[in-house]
Design a protein around this motif. Sequence first.
Motif, PDB file in Angstrom:
ATOM      1  N   PRO A 163       0.684  -1.437   0.593  1.00  0.00           N
ATOM      2  CA  PRO A 163      -0.015   0.141  -0.124  1.00  0.00           C
ATOM      3  C   PRO A 163       0.801   0.989   0.181  1.00  0.00           C
ATOM      4  O   PRO A 163       0.280   2.236  -0.451  1.00  0.00           O
ATOM      5  CB  PRO A 163      -0.750   0.064   1.365  1.00  0.00           C
ATOM      6  N   TYR A 164       1.942   1.069  -0.031  1.00  0.00           N
ATOM      7  CA  TYR A 164       3.068   2.430   0.570  1.00  0.00           C
ATOM      8  C   TYR A 164       3.517   2.308  -0.914  1.00  0.00           C
ATOM      9  O   TYR A 164       4.490   4.174  -0.782  1.00  0.00           O
ATOM     10  CB  TYR A 164       3.692   1.746   1.623  1.00  0.00           C
TER      11      TYR A 164
ATOM     12  N   THR B 205       9.894   0.294   1.455  1.00  0.00           N
ATOM     13  CA  THR B 205       9.115   1.577   1.953  1.00  0.00           C
ATOM     14  C   THR B 205      10.613   2.656   2.456  1.00  0.00           C
ATOM     15  O   THR B 205      10.481   3.781   2.196  1.00  0.00           O
ATOM     16  CB  THR B 205       8.359   1.400   2.485  1.00  0.00           C
TER      17      THR B 205
ATOM     18  N   SER C 231      -6.334  -6.385   7.440  1.00  0.00           N
ATOM     19  CA  SER C 231      -8.177  -7.034   7.355  1.00  0.00           C
ATOM     20  C   SER C 231      -8.527  -8.512   7.705  1.00  0.00           C
ATOM     21  O   SER C 231      -7.704  -8.953   8.067  1.00  0.00           O
ATOM     22  CB  SER C 231      -7.834  -6.823   5.849  1.00  0.00           C
TER      23      SER C 231
ATOM     24  N   TYR D 130      -5.823  -5.746  -0.219  1.00  0.00           N
ATOM     25  CA  TYR D 130      -5.485  -4.767  -0.838  1.00  0.00           C
ATOM     26  C   TYR D 130      -6.101  -4.970  -2.676  1.00  0.00           C
ATOM     27  O   TYR D 130      -6.475  -3.946  -3.029  1.00  0.00           O
ATOM     28  CB  TYR D 130      -4.100  -5.147  -1.597  1.00  0.00           C
TER      29      TYR D 130
END
Length: 310
Positions: free
Chosen positions: A46-47, A178, A253, A308
Motif C-alpha cells: 500500500p505504500y 518503503t 483486514s 489490497y
Amino acid sequence: MQPQLNAKTSSSPTRHNWRVWWTLTRPHTLTAAFVPVLIGTALSLPYTKLDIPLFIMMLLASLIIQIATNMINEYYDFKRGLDHEGSVGIGGAIVRDGVKPKTVIALAFVLFGIATLLGVYICMESSWWLALVGIISMAAAYFYTGGPYPIAYTPFGEIVAGLFMGILIILIAFFIQTGTVTGESVLVSMPIGILVGAILLANNIRDLDGDKENGRKTLAILVGRKNAIIVLATMFAVSYIWIIALILSGLISPWTLLVFLSIPKPIQATKGFIGKTIPITMMPAMKATAQTNTIFGFLLAIGILLSYFI
C-alpha cells in the motif's frame, strides 16, 4: 560422548550426488526464511510500488543465511559430540555421508560471503544502516551454535531465533521497499516471530534428554518436558489470538482470518509431543510445528494481499 569417526566419515562422501548437499541445507527449515520476506513485502504494497530485484535479493540473502546457519549448527554439534549416525533432525552430512567437518564450516562462510554481496546491493538500493543490521544478524547466526557460549545452549535460543528469523526479516523486507518501519509492520511481525521460536522450542523438546546429558540449559530443560509442551501450546495460541486482536483494532483486514485454516497443524504438533520421550517418535510433531509457521505465514500473506486487491 564424542562420536568415533569411521572410515566413511574421514573420507569423501559415499553418496556423490546432490542429495547429500541438499539434505545438509535442512530444507524443512527454509520456509522460516522465506515466509517473513513474503509477509514484509506484502505489507509494503500500500505504500510503494514493488521493487522486484530488491525482493529477490532479500529473499536469496535470507535463504542463504538460513542455510549457512544450519551448516554451522551441523559443524559445531558434531565437534561437541552431540551428533552421531543415529541423530534425528540433522542433515547428517558429516556423521552419515562422510563430508569433512572443515568442508561444512568453510562452505558456511562462503555462503556468508555471498549473502554479504547481496547485502551490499540491498544497502546500495535502500540504506547503509542495513549493513550494521546484516552484520549483527550474521553474528547471531554464527554464535547461535558457534563460539564458546552458544546461544542455542541457553534459555534464550527461542527469543533470538524469533527475533532474527521472524520479526527482523519482516521489518527489513518492509523497510527496503518503503524506506521506513511502521507500527503495523512491527505488530504483524510478532506472531511470526513467536512461531519461529516455537520451531526451536519443539526442537529442544525433542532433544531434551540428550541436551541435558551434554550440559545444555535450554528452556525445555529448565521448565521440564511437560511444562515445555504447555509453553509450546501457549505460543501457538498467542499467535492466533494476536491476529484477532489486530483485526479488532483495525490494523489488519478480516481477510487475515485465513490463518485459522492452519489450526489443525498446531493441534497435531501439541498432541504429538504429549507422552513422548524418544526423539524419533516426536518427528511428526516437529514437522507439524514447522508446517504451522509455514502455512500460517503463507495464509497471513495471502490475507494481506487480498485486503489490497478485493
